[in-house]
Design an enzyme around this catalytic site. Structure first.
Site, PDB file in Angstrom:
ATOM      1  N   GLY D 250      30.974  -5.766 -32.610  1.00 18.89           N
ATOM      2  CA  GLY D 250      29.927  -5.214 -31.760  1.00 18.89           C
ATOM      3  C   GLY D 250      30.236  -5.448 -30.305  1.00 18.89           C
ATOM      4  CB  SER D 251      28.128  -5.124 -27.317  1.00 16.72           C
ATOM      5  OG  SER D 251      27.081  -6.020 -27.639  1.00 16.72           O
ATOM      6  CB  VAL D 254      26.200  -8.401 -30.202  1.00 12.84           C
ATOM      7  CG1 VAL D 254      26.239  -8.908 -31.645  1.00 12.84           C
ATOM      8  CG2 VAL D 254      25.012  -7.478 -29.999  1.00 12.84           C
ATOM      9  N   GLY D 255      28.373 -10.530 -29.322  1.00 10.11           N
ATOM     10  CA  GLY D 255      29.365 -11.528 -29.729  1.00 10.11           C
ATOM     11  C   GLY D 255      29.042 -12.902 -29.172  1.00 10.11           C
ATOM     12  CD  GLU D 272      38.006  -5.751 -34.755  1.00 10.29           C
ATOM     13  OE1 GLU D 272      38.120  -6.468 -35.770  1.00 10.29           O
ATOM     14  OE2 GLU D 272      38.586  -4.667 -34.613  1.00 10.29           O
ATOM     15  CB  CYS D 306      36.813  -2.493 -29.556  1.00  9.27           C
ATOM     16  SG  CYS D 306      37.930  -2.525 -30.952  1.00  9.27           S
TER      17      CYS D 306
END
Lengths: 421, 421, 421, 421
Positions: D250-251, D254-255, D272, D306
Site C-alpha cells: 500500500g501507500s 499505511v506502511g 511493499e 509502485c
C-alpha cells in the site's frame, strides 16, 4: 512373443501406450528416431523369460551424428532463459504423471523389481522435475566484494555442454531423470546411453518426453538417446572431449575406468557406484523397527541397489534374539512375479546374476561362513525364467574376505561385534 | 576514590592501562574526544560501592555533531574495499588480545560479573573480529538467471549507513562488538550509546580501538561513542531517520518501544531482549549433568543474562531427588567479590536490582510459592555495596503469574510436570 | 657460495632469518625434520647463478613414514573444533606477517620474480589465512526438510584426510597456502611436495609455521613437507589411496597425468594448470589503459604465470596504433636483477626455460610470423646466470600452430581480427 | 447489472466460470464460506462504472472465528512434510493455468489495467507456484561447526504461524500469491484481507484454489479470506499477537502505520510500499530504447504501480530532442476500455484517484511547472465511468516539492541535469 503372457498384468496394453513396437529404433535426438543399420538387441524379461521387444542399436556413425546434433542444439538451448527451460521440464513432469502406471509397469517387467518399486521410480522422476523447475529460477552464483576500490566480482554460471549419462539396469529410468532434468534447466544437453539390459525403459521414456519437446520446439539434440553396444559407444564416449561431463552409474570397476579415462582428458565425472552397506544393531535398538529396516534394506529390489543392506553388525547382547527374528521373517518373504501385488521379491536381472549369487554362496561356505537360510535357485511354475533365487542369510566371522566387498544381490551377512565400547 | 580498595585485584593498574582518568569525556568520534558541557555521570562499582570514575555526558548538541560526523565518515568508509575494512577489524582483534586482562577486569569490576566471565566477554569480542575479517571477503550476494533472454540479475549489497547500538549493562562490551565489527566490514558506521550503568567499559573499549583507527587513517565518525542520558539521546535517537538501523539490547519493555518508534519511520531494528527460559528435566535425564547445567544457567552472571535459566520443569519421578540435589548445591555457592577467583556469584548491578529481587521473593510467597533456599540480602564485611543477595530457589505451582514473566535476577523457580506423555 | 653476492640485497640476512643453512633437510612433519639418506638437491638462483643452499631429499621410505604420520595426525586433528584449528591458522598468518620481507626476498631470489611480486605472494598467503580463519566458524552444510513426516535431513561435513599438494616453481609458496590453510581449518592434514626448482621457499615456509605448530601442540603430521625427486615421490603419490585429494599446479601435460591416475582410484583432484590467455582490443578500447593492462599481463613474472597474457587480438581500426604503442613500451622495460627496485622483468627460471623461449621464437619465424621486437638472450654484466631474455612481440596470422598452444614465457603474440561484427 | 455491458468482452462468461454471483460471501476458510451479517460492499468497474457484484463483508466476530480456525489449521499444516505442501501448491499452479483467461479478465475489469497486464498478473501467480514447489524441497538452513569438541550446530527452520496478507488494488491477486504460496510451502497459514476496491478478484481466486484444497484435504484455515472494512479488520489485525507476520502492500503512509503497530508488539512486517522512481537519460543513451522504456514505465497500469516511472532526469545535451520524442509519443497513446486489445492505458481506479490526479496537475502549475501535454479528464462515449484521464508530462525545476513525493498516477515529470560529472 507370447501374447498370453504379455496380457498378464496388462503388459501389452502398457507397451502399446508407451509406443513400444516389436522392433524399435534405439537412437533418437529428441523427437526424431534414426534408421540405423546397427545390430539388433533383444530385451527379455527376467520375470518370465519372454522376449519383450527388439531394438536396433546405434553404430559409431550414429554416435558421431548424435554428438554433432547435440553440439548444435547446445548453442541454441543455452541461450534460452533458464525459467523457459524449466517450463519444458515442468511439462515433462506432467507427462510423466500421465504415464506413471504404464512406465512403472514396464520398469517392473523389463528389470524385475516389484510394481510398487517401479511406480516409485517414476515418482522419483516426477519429483526431480518439480525440484528442477524450482531451480530454473534459482541457478544462483555469488557476488563478492573485491579488494580493489570501485570493483566488484560475481560468478556467472554457464552450462557445460553435452552431458553423457550412462545408466545401469537397476534404476533404468530414475537416474537418467536426475541427471537430465538438472542438466536441462542448467542449459546443458543430454546424451543417454542406457543399460543394454533395460533398453525399452529408455525408449519408452523418450517416447513420453517427445511430445513435450515437440510442443515447445525444443531443438533436436537437447535430449538424445543411443542404445548401443560398448563396442561402438564405450571408451570412445568416455574419451570424447566434446562431452565435458560423464555421469555414470554402475559397478565400482566401471567407475574406476570412467574416472581414469575422463580424468586424463581433464573432463568431469559424476559417479554413482556400488556399496557394501552395513546396519549396526546396538544393544539399545528397537528390534522390531530394526527388523523392518533390515528387511526393506536387504531384500528390496532383490538386493540389487547400490544402497542395499549387505551386512549386519549386531551387538552380542541382542545377537541371538535378532538373528532368530530375521531368519523367521525371511521365511515369509513372498518371491514371485513382480507385477503380482503380493510379491515382495522378484527375480534377479538375468541368469548371469544368478550364477554370481551362487558363486557368492559357495564362497561364503568356502571361507567358513554358515548359510542360515535361503540361497536356493527357484525353478518350476512361475519361475521359468531361471532368474529367481531365495534371499540368503549368512553367519560369518567379521574378517571374511567376502564380507569386505560388495555382493550385488540379496545376501545379508551377519556378524557380531563384541565389547562394544 | 579509596586507593586501597582499587589496588586490590590490580584494578587501579587496569584503569591506568585502559586510559581511564578520574574524569573522562563520554563523547568520541573514534580517536577524538569532545569537550562537552553535559552533566557528569558517576560510575560506582556494584562490587564494593566505590566510585570508579566520572564521565562528562553528551548533550543533544553533541549528538547532532556526532551524527553529522558519522554521515560524513560513511561516505568515505563505504568506498573502502571490504577486505581493507576487514584489515582494520583484524587489528582491532589483535589490540583486544593485548588488553584482554585489564578490560576483562574492568568489566568485572564495573558490572559485577566474575573475572572469568569478564575475560570471556572480551574473548567474544576477539572471536567476532576473526569472524568479521573472514566475512570481509565473503559479503556474498546472489546472481540469478533471468527469464528475459540475454539478461542476468545479481544482488549487490550496499551498506545501510549509521548503525545505532544501544547496549545493556549485563554485557557491557561484547554486544557492541558483535554489532560494530560486522557493521564495519559491511561499510556501515557505528554510533554506540552504552548503558549508563557501565559507561567506563565503553570508554575503555574506545581507548583500545583508537590506536588502530588512527594507524589506519579510519575517518573520524566510523566508530562513535556517546555516553548520555536518555533525556538527551533517547527517543530522538530511535526516531532519527539518519540512523537506518537501531540495534538495541535490553528489557522487552524497551524493545517494544524501539520496535514501535523505528517501525513507524520504516527503519530496521535488531532487538536482543529478555527471556524466561526453562530447562525441562525428564525422567530420562542424567541428573548430575542436569545439575551442572542448571547451576551454570541459573546463577551465572548472577542471573542477569537474557539466557539465564529462570524456570525448571521437572518430571514427577525425579522431582524430589533433583530438588534435593539442587538445594544442596545452592548451599555451596560462593558469593563475593567477583575478582576473587573463588567466587561463583557476584553482586547484582545496583541496589535497585536488589529491591527488584526482594519484590520478586515477596511476590512468590504472596502468590503461594515456597522459598526453598536463599533470598536473603547480604551485608557486612565484603558486602558493603549492598548489592549482594543469595540466589533463591522457589517451589511453585506452574500457573503462578510470577512464573510467566521474566525476573531478571537469580531466582530459579521450580515446578512439576505430571503425567508427561 | 660467494658471500659478496649474497650480501647484495640483504639475501644472506634473509636466509639467516628464515633458518636456511648450507645444507638442509627436506622432509618434515611440522616441527620435526627427518635425517634422510636421500640424494642432495642444489638450489641455484636464476638471478645470479649462485648456489643458494643444498637440500637432502626424501626417499620412498621417508614418504611412507610421512604418510603414516599424517594418517595418525589426522585422527587427532579432525577432532579439534574447527574454530580452534582456525586459531592456529590465524597465528600462522601473524607469523607470516613478521617474515613477509625475508620470505618475499627468498621467493624473488630463488625463483626470479621481482621483489614486489615476491612480497605480493607472501601477502596472498596472509590473506588466505584471514579468509580461512573466518571460514573456521562457517563450515556450513545445509539442513533440509524431508518428505517423510517428523523427519529432517542435514549435511555434516567431514574432513577428507590427507591432502597432497604439488606446487610449481612460479608460485613457490602462495599456492601451498591456499590449499593448506583451507585444508587445515576443515580438519584435513597436508603433505606438500614443492617444485624441485624452489625447494628453499618451501623449507623457509615450514620453518616459519613450525613455531606456531609447536606453540599450539599441533600434532606432528598435520603439516608435512617432502622435497623429493619424482622418481621417489611421483606416480606412487598420485596413486596412493591414503591421499584422497591431490591438488596439483603445473603444466596441462602433468595435469592430465594427475587426472588419469587419481581418477582411476576414484580420488579427487584439484588442478591449476596452464593457459593461453588473449586480450581483445576492440575499436572502443581505451588504448592507454589497455597498454598498461597488456604490459602487466604479458611481462609480469617474466610471462611465467598460468594467467599470463600470451595473445592479443586487436581490431583492425586500432591495430597499427596499438602495435606501435606496445612496441614502444617494450623498449623501456627494465630487465635485470629482480631485487633491484628498478627492475620490471627478471630472469626465466632456468637455462632450460631460455632454450624453450628460443625454440618458440624460432617456431614463430618458421611458421611465418615476424618478431617485432625482443627475443634476444642477455649476457654479460648482471646477466651471468644465463637466464635473462628480452620479452618479444611477434606479429602472426591467427591460425599459426604456435598461437594455439601455451608458450610458458614472455612472448606476446599479436594478430588481427577483421570485420569484427 | 447491465447484461449488455457485461457480455462485452466476455465478462459475464468469465464471472460465471469464476463462480462470482450477484451477492457473494466475503469470508472463507479455504473451501467453506461463512454466512455473515456484515455490511454489503458493492464493487463497481472503473472501466464502465457498472456494478459487477456485491460482497457480504466480514465482521469482528468473523475475524475472531477465522483467526481461531487458522491457529487450529496451523497445528496440522506445519506437521505436513514441506514437499507435500509443495504438491498442493503445484496443483494450485495448475488450476491457475486453467483459469488464467477468466481471472485475467476479471483483474482487468474490476481494477482497470489492460487485459495483457491482467493475464501477466495471473502468470506471476503461476510462476511463484513453480518457484515455491521447488523451494518445498529446499527450505535450507545451515549446519555449522561448533567451538566445543564433539558438538555441532544446525538451524532448523520452523514456520511462524498465521501470515496476514493485506493487498492493494493495483495488484489484486499477484501479491497475495507471492506471500501465500511461499508461506504455504513453509508451513505457515494465510489470512488474506484484500483491498475493498478489488474484492471480487480475491473471491474468484479463492474459488479457484478451493478445488485443490478440498482434493488434498488441506485443513480449513490454511488459506483464509476476509473481505472487510478497516473498521472491523484494521488496527486490531495489525496488533493481533496471534499473527506473527503482517505482509502489507500500500501507500507509504499505511506502511508506517503497520510498521509502528506491528513493531510495538515485536511482530514482523513485510512492506511493499510506494516509490518515486526516476529514469536518468544520459548523453550516451540510446534514445529510442529509452523512449520505449519510459513509455512502458510511466503509463503502464495507468501509472498506478509502485515501480511506475514518475520522474525523468535528462542530460542537457539530449534534453530537447528527447522531450520532443516523448511528447510526440504521448499523442499516440490509446486510452480506453482495458479489455479492448488496442488500448494501452485504461482508467484510474476510481473518481477519487481522478481528483488526486487533477490536484497534482494544479500543484505542478502552482509550483511553477509547465504541463507539456495531457492532464485532461475524459468524458463521453466509452468514458462514462468518469475514471479516465490523459497521461501528462510536466516540465519542472528539479527542486519543486511535488517532484519530491510520489504522485500515484500517470504523471511523468521531466527536469534537467546540467554539468553531469
Amino acid at each position: 512373443m507370447s501374447t498370453s503372457t504379455l496380457t498378464d498384468y496388462g503388459i501389452s496394453e502398457a507397451l502399446k501406450q508407451l509406443g513400444i513396437n516389436e522392433i524399435n529404433n534405439g537412437v533418437c535426438t529428441g523427437t526424431k528416431w534414426f534408421e540405423t543399420p546397427g545390430e539388433v538387441l533383444e530385451s527379455y524379461s527376467a520375470t518370465d523369460g519372454q522376449l519383450i521387444a527388439k531394438i536396433k542399436q546405434g553404430t559409431k556413425d550414429d554416435y558421431e551424428k548424435i554428438i554433432q546434433g547435440a553440439e548444435k542444439a547446445f548453442k541454441e538451448w543455452r541461450m534460452m532463459p533458464a525459467p523457459h527451460r524449466g517450463e519444458v521440464v515442468r511439462q515433462i513432469g506432467d507427462e510423466l504423471r500421465k504415464y506413471k502406471e504404464p512406465l512403472g509397469k514396464l520398469v517392473s517387467y523389463e528389470m524385475g523389481k516389484i510394481y510398487q518399486e517401479g511406480l516409485g521410480e517414476v515418482q522419483e522422476m516426477i519429483d526431480i522435475c518439480d525440484f528442477a523447475v524450482g531451480l530454473s529460477r534459482q541457478l544462483y552464483g555469488l557476488t563478492m566484494h573485491s579488494e580493489r576500490p570501485k570493483h566488484r566480482m560475481y560468478e556467472q554460471y554457464h552450462p557445460l555442454g553435452i552431458v553423457g549419462v550412462i545408466s545401469a539396469f537397476n534404476f533404468p529410468v530414475a537416474v537418467w531423470s536426475w541427471n537430465a532434468m538438472l542438466a536441462m534447466v542448467c542449459g546443458d544437453v543430454v546424451l543417454w546411453k542406457p543399460s543394454s539390459k533395460t533398453p525399452l525403459c529408455a525408449i519408452a521414456t523418450h517416447n513420453i518426453i517427445a511430445k513435450v519437446l515437440k510442443q515447445n520446439n525444443v531443438p533436436e539434440g537437447v535430449c538424445s538417446l543411443i542404445v548401443a553396444s560398448s563396442k561402438h559407444v564405450g571408451d570412445n564416449f568416455l574419451a570424447d572431449t566434446r562431452v565435458p561431463l560423464i555421469s555414470a552409474t554402475g559397478s565400482t570397476r566401471v567407475g574406476k575406468r570412467v574416472g581414469a579415462i575422463v580424468g586424463e582428458r581433464l573432463g568431469r565425472s559424476l559417479l554413482e557406484l556400488g556399496g557394501n552397506n552395513a546396519i549396526i544393531i546396538s544393544e539399545h535398538a528397537d528390534l522390531d523397527m530394526a527388523l523392518r529396516a533390515v528387511l526393506f534394506g536387504a531384500v528390496g529390489t532383490a538386493g540389487q541397489r547400490c544402497t542395499s543392506t549387505r551386512r549386519l553388525i549386531i551387538h552380542e547382547s541382542v545377537y541371538e534374539n535378532f538373528k532368530q527374528k530375521l531368519v523367521g521373517a525371511y521365511q515369509h518373504i513372498r518371491i514371485g512375479h513382480p507385477l503380482d501385488s503380493k510379491t515382495l521379491v522378484g527375480p534377479l536381472i538375468d541368469k548371469s546374476a544368478v550364477a554370481d549369487f551362487n558363486t557368492a554362496i559357495e564362497r561364503v561356505k568356502g571361507e567358513g561362513g554358515t548359510i542360515l537360510c535361503g540361497g536356493e535357485n527357484l525353478n518350476g511354475d512361475g519361475y521359468e525364467s531361471g532368474c529367481y533365487v531365495v534371499p540368503a542369510i549368512a553367519e560369518v566371522k567379521k574378517n571374511l574376505p567376502i564380507v569386505c566387498h560388495e555382493t550385488f544381490c540379496s545376501t545379508a551377512l551377519h556378524h557380531e561385534i563384541q565389547n562394544h565400547r
